[in-house]
Design a protein around this motif. Sequence first.
Motif, PDB file in Angstrom:
ATOM      1  N   CYS A  29      -1.380 -21.182 -20.401  1.00  0.00           N
ATOM      2  CA  CYS A  29      -1.950 -21.628 -21.584  1.00  0.00           C
ATOM      3  C   CYS A  29      -2.965 -22.639 -21.317  1.00  0.00           C
ATOM      4  N   ARG A  31      -4.591 -26.200 -23.685  1.00  0.00           N
ATOM      5  CA  ARG A  31      -4.440 -26.978 -24.738  1.00  0.00           C
ATOM      6  C   ARG A  31      -5.636 -28.058 -24.858  1.00  0.00           C
ATOM      7  N   VAL A  39      -2.445 -22.213 -32.520  1.00  0.00           N
ATOM      8  CA  VAL A  39      -2.544 -21.497 -31.481  1.00  0.00           C
ATOM      9  C   VAL A  39      -3.473 -20.243 -31.901  1.00  0.00           C
ATOM     10  N   VAL A  65      -4.440 -24.485 -28.933  1.00  0.00           N
ATOM     11  CA  VAL A  65      -3.836 -23.912 -27.723  1.00  0.00           C
ATOM     12  C   VAL A  65      -4.169 -22.159 -27.742  1.00  0.00           C
ATOM     13  N   THR A  66      -4.555 -22.037 -26.676  1.00  0.00           N
ATOM     14  CA  THR A  66      -4.831 -20.492 -26.205  1.00  0.00           C
ATOM     15  C   THR A  66      -3.824 -20.146 -25.018  1.00  0.00           C
ATOM     16  N   TYR A  67      -3.643 -19.045 -25.160  1.00  0.00           N
ATOM     17  CA  TYR A  67      -2.843 -18.416 -23.982  1.00  0.00           C
ATOM     18  C   TYR A  67      -3.271 -16.743 -23.818  1.00  0.00           C
ATOM     19  N   VAL A  98       5.221 -20.049 -27.183  1.00  0.00           N
ATOM     20  CA  VAL A  98       4.205 -20.818 -27.401  1.00  0.00           C
ATOM     21  C   VAL A  98       4.363 -21.749 -28.623  1.00  0.00           C
ATOM     22  N   VAL A 108      -1.477 -20.509 -36.846  1.00  0.00           N
ATOM     23  CA  VAL A 108      -1.696 -19.440 -35.807  1.00  0.00           C
ATOM     24  C   VAL A 108      -3.184 -18.783 -36.454  1.00  0.00           C
TER      25      VAL A 108
END
Length: 276
Positions: A29, A31, A39, A65-67, A98, A108
């Motif tokens: 991830c 941030r 997210v 936040v990307t993952y 997450v 999200v």
Amino acid sequence: MTEPEPEPQPQPLRVPMTVVSADGTPLACERTGEGPPVVLVGGGLSHKGMFDRLTDALSGRFTVVTYDRRGRGGSGGGGGGEPGQYSIDRETEDLTAVVGALDGPVSVFANCTGGIITVRAATRGLPLARLALYEPPYGAPPNPPGYLDRLRRLVARGRRAEAVTLFWRESVRFDEDVIERLTAHRAWETFLDLAPTLVHDGVISERHAAIPRDALHRITAPVLVLGGSLSPRWIQDTCTTLARRIPEARYTRIRGEGHVFPQEAAAPLLRDFFLS
């Protein structure tokens, strides 16, 4: 006389983090920014870095936040080339992990098949402050017979370029001129790296493509459904159905856009929605 070059703008600091999913799979991830957490969940042939422009646009007001979805980039949990090794439920567990790693109410945004994953999680109790979706491909025309098996074979044999073009041609149904442009795109090598995960999205599109009409009422968060005015009628109909059946939802078409997510055009709509 020419105008001087503008001063380069400082890039937001991206902080790596790792979240462990319920089955022990590590998820890579990043941030960025400060504020209420948002997210971002990608679709087919995408990883966390492909949301950079949207992240930059939102990070002034939010913690973005990307993952990497499982099997992509720095995340574990591959196995896309073998039958029986992928389950959408593991991906809903990933998203839940997450979201659970963040403080406060979490919103999200999910694109394409990421939207199907996120809707599934939301109807099964994932608490969200707000949810935004861009064209989750419910109700897509069926893939040609044998598509998923052919895709698996190409991936297993390492024929990644053929797997990617098969996906664009038979699943997404891009015109040949679009495919030609994409194969010349600077992201082509990244597409090849992500090719095994096309099996994951193929499973989603073949086994989870029906709109979960009887479960949508369980989504209690406000929802913004986004789509392109140039997208096929079936996806526009899907977006309309979602907006009508989710209790607190609305649908906004972005003029002049199609199924490829338009980060710059969508950013102000998402910022206003998540702030409202």
